[in-house]
Design an enzyme around this catalytic site. Sequence first.
Site, PDB file in Angstrom:
ATOM      1  N   LYS A  22       0.831  -1.209   0.000  1.00  0.00           N
ATOM      2  CA  LYS A  22       0.000   0.000   0.000  1.00  0.00           C
ATOM      3  C   LYS A  22       0.865   1.257   0.000  1.00  0.00           C
ATOM      4  O   LYS A  22       0.639   2.183  -0.794  1.00  0.00           O
ATOM      5  CB  LYS A  22      -0.913  -0.012   1.212  1.00  0.00           C
ATOM      6  CG  LYS A  22      -1.870   1.162   1.299  1.00  0.00           C
ATOM      7  CD  LYS A  22      -2.625   1.152   2.633  1.00  0.00           C
ATOM      8  CE  LYS A  22      -3.385  -0.132   2.846  1.00  0.00           C
ATOM      9  NZ  LYS A  22      -4.082  -0.184   4.159  1.00  0.00           N
ATOM     10  N   ARG A 109      -2.118   3.951   8.491  1.00  0.00           N
ATOM     11  CA  ARG A 109      -2.569   2.777   7.735  1.00  0.00           C
ATOM     12  C   ARG A 109      -1.479   1.721   7.667  1.00  0.00           C
ATOM     13  O   ARG A 109      -0.313   2.020   7.375  1.00  0.00           O
ATOM     14  CB  ARG A 109      -2.971   3.168   6.305  1.00  0.00           C
ATOM     15  CG  ARG A 109      -4.223   4.051   6.234  1.00  0.00           C
ATOM     16  CD  ARG A 109      -4.611   4.263   4.762  1.00  0.00           C
ATOM     17  NE  ARG A 109      -5.933   4.850   4.644  1.00  0.00           N
ATOM     18  CZ  ARG A 109      -6.169   6.154   4.555  1.00  0.00           C
ATOM     19  NH1 ARG A 109      -5.146   7.003   4.590  1.00  0.00           N
ATOM     20  NH2 ARG A 109      -7.397   6.613   4.455  1.00  0.00           N
ATOM     21  N   GLN A 175      -0.241   9.598   7.214  1.00  0.00           N
ATOM     22  CA  GLN A 175      -0.544  10.692   6.288  1.00  0.00           C
ATOM     23  C   GLN A 175      -1.458  11.727   6.924  1.00  0.00           C
ATOM     24  O   GLN A 175      -2.240  11.409   7.833  1.00  0.00           O
ATOM     25  CB  GLN A 175      -1.252  10.132   5.036  1.00  0.00           C
ATOM     26  CG  GLN A 175      -0.409   9.194   4.198  1.00  0.00           C
ATOM     27  CD  GLN A 175      -1.263   8.578   3.105  1.00  0.00           C
ATOM     28  OE1 GLN A 175      -1.925   7.574   3.308  1.00  0.00           O
ATOM     29  NE2 GLN A 175      -1.239   9.210   1.929  1.00  0.00           N
ATOM     30  N   ARG A 284      -5.314  -0.376  -5.190  1.00  0.00           N
ATOM     31  CA  ARG A 284      -4.878  -1.776  -5.192  1.00  0.00           C
ATOM     32  C   ARG A 284      -5.468  -2.487  -6.412  1.00  0.00           C
ATOM     33  O   ARG A 284      -6.501  -2.078  -6.942  1.00  0.00           O
ATOM     34  CB  ARG A 284      -5.300  -2.488  -3.912  1.00  0.00           C
ATOM     35  CG  ARG A 284      -6.771  -2.359  -3.584  1.00  0.00           C
ATOM     36  CD  ARG A 284      -7.123  -3.077  -2.282  1.00  0.00           C
ATOM     37  NE  ARG A 284      -8.468  -2.690  -1.858  1.00  0.00           N
ATOM     38  CZ  ARG A 284      -8.725  -1.883  -0.841  1.00  0.00           C
ATOM     39  NH1 ARG A 284      -7.734  -1.368  -0.128  1.00  0.00           N
ATOM     40  NH2 ARG A 284      -9.958  -1.583  -0.524  1.00  0.00           N
ATOM     41  N   HIS A 813     -15.726 -36.397 -21.626  1.00  0.00           N
ATOM     42  CA  HIS A 813     -15.127 -37.668 -21.238  1.00  0.00           C
ATOM     43  C   HIS A 813     -15.808 -38.316 -20.031  1.00  0.00           C
ATOM     44  O   HIS A 813     -16.214 -39.479 -20.079  1.00  0.00           O
ATOM     45  CB  HIS A 813     -13.634 -37.467 -20.943  1.00  0.00           C
ATOM     46  CG  HIS A 813     -12.992 -38.659 -20.330  1.00  0.00           C
ATOM     47  ND1 HIS A 813     -12.535 -39.715 -21.074  1.00  0.00           N
ATOM     48  CD2 HIS A 813     -12.779 -38.983 -19.031  1.00  0.00           C
ATOM     49  CE1 HIS A 813     -12.059 -40.638 -20.259  1.00  0.00           C
ATOM     50  NE2 HIS A 813     -12.178 -40.211 -19.031  1.00  0.00           N
TER      51      HIS A 813
END
Length: 855
Positions: A22, A109, A175, A284, A813
């Site tokens: 990430k 995260r 962040q 992602r 088959h």
Amino acid sequence: MPDLVFQLSDPTAADPSVAGGKGAALARLRSLGFPVPDGRIVATEAYRQLVESPEIEPLIADLADAAEGETDEREDLAATLREAVRSLSLPPPVTDALAALPPGQYAVRSSATNEDLPQASFAGQYDSYLGVEGTDALADAVLRCFASTFTDRAVAYRARNGVSTASTRMAVAVQRMVEPDASGIAFTADPISGDRTVSVVEAGPGRGDAQVSGTATADTVRFDADAGETLSYAVGDGRSERVLTDGDVRALVAIAARIAAALGRPQDVEWAIRDGEIHVLQSRPITALFPVPEPRPTDDRTHVYYSFGHRQGMPEAMPPLALDVWRRLTDRVGESFGLRVRFTAAAGGRLYLDLTPFLRSPRLRERLLENFAAVDEPAGDALRTLLAERPDEFPASAPSIGGYWRAARSATRVAPFLARALRGMPRALCCSDPAATPERVKETYDARVERAARTVRGAETPAARVEAAHRAIRDAFDWLLDPFYGPFLAAMLSGFLLRRLRPGHREHVDALALGIEADAVYRMTMSIGDLADVARETPAVAAAIRDGATREELADRVDAAAFLDALDEFLDEYGFRAVGEIDPSRPRYREDPTPILNAVAGRLETAGGEHRERTAALGSRARRARRALLRESPPFIRPIVGRLASVYRGNLGIREHPKFALSRLLDLFRDAVLDAGSELESAGALSDRDDVWLLSYDELLAGLDDPRTLAGIGLAERRREFERFRGLSAPRIVTSDGTVPRARPERESGTALTGTGAAPGVAEGIARVVTDPGRERLERGEVLVAPYTDPGWTPLFLNAAAVVTEVGGRLTHGSLVAREYGIPAVVAVADATDRIETGDRIRVDGTRGVVERLD
């Protein structure tokens, strides 16, 4: 000492081994100018320093040992690990970096090294925290992210995907927090249908907590990326107004599309909007998407492809060399039938056949759909659905002079083939001895294959042997069906005429196909029963086989000599066969006879000779059916009915002869390729001879000429991609835009599953779900539930009370073999191996195509 914290804008942060999946994706996107909030990456090195401590490392080793064990033990160890990690202190450089951050709220995260991978996204498996403020709170959140490596869901997810906990490293992205007015996800392809031309945006107000928790539904927007217009906008429950404007949708789709282009595959982009500004929070891969067939069409039209593997009863991925060889062979067949464009495409390690030319002709389209009704009902249903939902994209061409001219040219190419196919039918129908036909045809094939084998073995170099083996397979398509079609078409016509002449006696006609000992597969399964009889003569050997002894372990036993001699004799005749044998990279029985030993083990609980008695009983039923047909026919047509019955039963015995011959040629090719792999390994061009299957055919020949040409090919990446492909479920039908059309809604009620009734009759028994006959055993009287069955699975039929498969049709088959064995079969049961569990008691109704759970 390595750095422990990096700016998100630092190029080092784009390395997944440093920043996790990430974090690396966010760093790369920020470097490309996408609106990613600024922040820091707490590197995987910080995590490593923590978990390689004396308190933590032994616990991780214990968890690795318990990964396949009891769930309770695993969860207890994981809980202990989480508490232990949270009790640690971060290294001082990390806390110093957190303390130096400007005041305000942050999003913290987790970012594992095995997260956001193409084959496994790990979405929702690790923890993240929003609105974190203050140095102590940030440090605690980072430790909690590290500890989330050991959440129960993450440990279980890694185990399911074959990812080692010990090798997992965790980074953390810290962040600037964006407090959004709206947030959500933008998919650059439709995650349900797979359509790459449709983007799907989901949106909710604020952080979207209600949508994530499931207490509210998001707005859902479907957007046609090619046309640049919204296809639909569904407002979430409980709201009357849209979260997004048309401009928001267009901007989100545009940004997400650029991200997908930058990262090289369709993406699931997490976003937030604050004061009209779009912020990218995460991106992602959409791991559930099946790859788009390659090469792409060049005519700007949507093409439709059908899985070659589903038609052959083996839908699993093949490595590059095997796939390349089949593409070459199949394209050559297409050219012989007058197809002007490439007939094949590859997707997800599978070969796909382009059906588009057939869909453009109304007559060919209808015949194609009729054929699917016999060989693969779900594929036919999916194709009908696609044609109904998108009629403008697949218009049937109106008759034209050019069309008639192309049809005439194709007819001139096909005519010689049809003439050859029909040439032997009149004689087979009227004159030749049906009882002698199987042996005569077998001798013809044996002579052809032996001639090819002498040519291959006589080649002087590894490259010459590979080319000779490949040429033998290619040339086989010129002669493989010549000895077969005349007698077999006579058998099919005889069966058809018998049903027309005696319409009230279909059951008797069907019974003529029971217990055909001349059939190559039937002979093989009878030989396995004979092997069990030999093992049974020495109880200690039988017990060892029942306990899973390998051939090598049996070779160490003096009392196993008789059984091993019988096994060697079996392998001399049938050792070229394999599970999934159309893939030449797969080990043959002579290399690994484990599937045969498992089949023998499953027979040991039965009485000696029982399989022969059963065959005799089936033969007796067939003879009684023939007598009944004659007895109940008018005297003037009895000679005709008698002849037709003899031709039908006798000539059906050649059904598997072409496949046996082709399997022997594939075995020759496998030997030649492995010898070439050994040569390249000795030259240092390959680290392992089996890596030869990761090359293309041209690369292999070039490497044998000069091993230096293989430098830099990237075999490790090809191996990872092949392993990813092996984990994908291949669709029967897929379009050039990636759409996977759905089959008909299942007609299910309660405990019943539906499919295609492939062999009549009803049987009850305990289900045994088998996905690998090399590792799993079917006991006598159990119901075989399998993803598919090709000839390599046939030994299991000897013990089966009934058969249920996810793939197949009435003419594939497994269906034909089940009818010969007189056991019920239902095929094309969607997700049967997931929805039925070993130990379930089920009833299989092969007449109605229904499987019922009885417990």
